[in-house]
Design a protein around this motif. Structure first.
Motif, PDB file in Angstrom:
ATOM      1  N   GLU A 162       0.830  -1.206   0.000  1.00  0.00           N
ATOM      2  CA  GLU A 162       0.000   0.000   0.000  1.00  0.00           C
ATOM      3  C   GLU A 162       0.866   1.259   0.000  1.00  0.00           C
ATOM      4  O   GLU A 162       0.571   2.232  -0.711  1.00  0.00           O
ATOM      5  CB  GLU A 162      -0.927   0.004   1.213  1.00  0.00           C
ATOM      6  CG  GLU A 162      -1.972  -1.100   1.220  1.00  0.00           C
ATOM      7  CD  GLU A 162      -2.942  -0.987   0.056  1.00  0.00           C
ATOM      8  OE1 GLU A 162      -3.109   0.125  -0.483  1.00  0.00           O
ATOM      9  OE2 GLU A 162      -3.515  -2.013  -0.336  1.00  0.00           O
ATOM     10  N   LYS A 210       0.813   3.946  -3.059  1.00  0.00           N
ATOM     11  CA  LYS A 210       0.457   5.338  -2.739  1.00  0.00           C
ATOM     12  C   LYS A 210       1.538   6.287  -3.244  1.00  0.00           C
ATOM     13  O   LYS A 210       1.241   7.328  -3.841  1.00  0.00           O
ATOM     14  CB  LYS A 210       0.285   5.485  -1.224  1.00  0.00           C
ATOM     15  CG  LYS A 210       0.007   6.910  -0.762  1.00  0.00           C
ATOM     16  CD  LYS A 210       0.030   6.999   0.753  1.00  0.00           C
ATOM     17  CE  LYS A 210       1.405   6.754   1.306  1.00  0.00           C
ATOM     18  NZ  LYS A 210       1.490   6.876   2.778  1.00  0.00           N
ATOM     19  N   GLU A 232      -5.508   4.970  -1.597  1.00  0.00           N
ATOM     20  CA  GLU A 232      -4.465   4.097  -1.052  1.00  0.00           C
ATOM     21  C   GLU A 232      -4.116   4.525   0.373  1.00  0.00           C
ATOM     22  O   GLU A 232      -3.850   3.687   1.229  1.00  0.00           O
ATOM     23  CB  GLU A 232      -3.215   4.135  -1.937  1.00  0.00           C
ATOM     24  CG  GLU A 232      -3.401   3.540  -3.325  1.00  0.00           C
ATOM     25  CD  GLU A 232      -3.686   2.051  -3.307  1.00  0.00           C
ATOM     26  OE1 GLU A 232      -3.362   1.389  -2.291  1.00  0.00           O
ATOM     27  OE2 GLU A 232      -4.246   1.548  -4.292  1.00  0.00           O
TER      28      GLU A 232
END
Length: 318
Positions: free
Chosen positions: A107, A111, A137
């Motif tokens: 993640e 991001k 995200e």
């Protein structure tokens, strides 16, 4: 391999589609790997996979509007700057903590990609979508926590903790205990036979070293080749073999090292004291992890150890 700064907007979108496809499949693999032992946590990763698929659909729709039907295959390994991921989703059985840590890294990387890609884009629609996905995200961690709090109740968490403990016992404690018992007990006879036959500490030390290392190699290979863990759930055979082999050698070396003391009876007394400690540790481990009462474990281990100990002394004194 291409630098991130050299990617066109078309290539950025194509890469984003590829990233979302990969992440969705990884989350699906996580869910599959966790389903047997952690079914509620598996549902969390199923939900995350569904969200990643939703992102992919939005990216493909925008790509089709801007650049047509053909999406070039651009993968993360084709672009400099991405972290190489270890394929933990291929390991069975999966560790819950390992999966959660890997998901957090995924993640964070995704991001960061969307944030940098949005800054580079000059197309308003593309920049807006990439910025929105970067925000989503960021919210994934909170989303995962919400799903986990809803799906993984305290009762379920307790059950999953029990499953995690069971896997630890299968993969680490059992092979380690088998090795420690073998190393601590089976090397007693040759060590003390050599000691009472020669009354020479250095010769006894060499016999002990040979016995401990030889037993460690033998037990390590025996454990690694016993099964591949696919049906028993005991994990990587080479990890089990390493644990078993090392603990076997440690068990044998414990009562061998006192024979570095030049005085024979002092070394023998120290070795005997180490044997008592080793047998006590084995009894504690069996009581702690194998659901055996301490008295029963101590009786079984100490009686067996004393018999082997006496055998070595009798043979060496003959």
């Amino acid at each position: 391999m291409k630098d991130f700064s050299d990617l066109t907007e078309q290539e950025l979108l194509a890469l984003a589609v590829s990233l979302e496809e990969e992440d969705a499949r990884i989350y699906d693999e996580f869910a599959t790997g966790l389903r047997e032992n952690f079914p509620e946590s598996a549902k969390v990763f199923n939900a995350l996979a569904a969200e990643e698929n939703g992102h992919r659909h939005r990216l493909i729709e925008l790509y089709r509007q801007r650049f047509g039907e053909h999406i070039p295959l651009i993968r993360r390994q084709d672009v400099r700057g991405f972290v190489q991921r270890k394929p933990v989703w291929l390991i069975r059985p999966l560790s819950l903590e390992t999966v959660r840590q890997q998901a957090e890294l995924m993640e964070a990387e995704t991001k960061r990609f969307y944030t940098r890609a949005a800054r580079r884009s000059t197309d308003a629609a593309i920049r807006q979508l990439l910025g929105d996905l970067a925000d989503e995200e960021r919210r994934h961690e909170a989303r995962a926590e919400q799903l986990e709090s809803r799906l993984v109740t305290p009762q379920v968490r307790e059950q999953e903790h029990a499953s995690e403990r069971r896997l630890f016992v299968l993969q680490v404690v059992q092979p380690g205990l088998a090795g420690l018992m073998d190393g601590s007990v089976s090397t007693l006879a040759p060590l003390f036979a050599a000691a009472f036959a020669t009354h020479e500490t250095w010769q006894t030390f060499l016999v002990g070293i040979a016995s401990a290392v030889g037993a460690g190699i033998s037990m390590g290979f025996a454990e690694a080749l016993s099964d591949d863990g696919s049906l028993t759930g005991r994990g990587s055979p080479w990890l089990r073999g390493l644990v078993c082999g090392v603990m076997t050698a440690v068990g044998g070396l414990g009562h061998t090292l006192p024979y570095l003391i030049p005085q024979f009876w002092t070394a023998t007394a120290a070795a005997a004291a180490v044997v008592v400690v080793e047998l006590g540790v084995i009894s504690w481990i069996r009581n702690r992890y194998m659901d055996t009462t301490f008295l029963a474990a101590a009786f079984q281990v100490i009686i067996g150890g004393l018999l082997v100990f006496a055998t070595g002394i009798l043979i060496g004194s003959a």
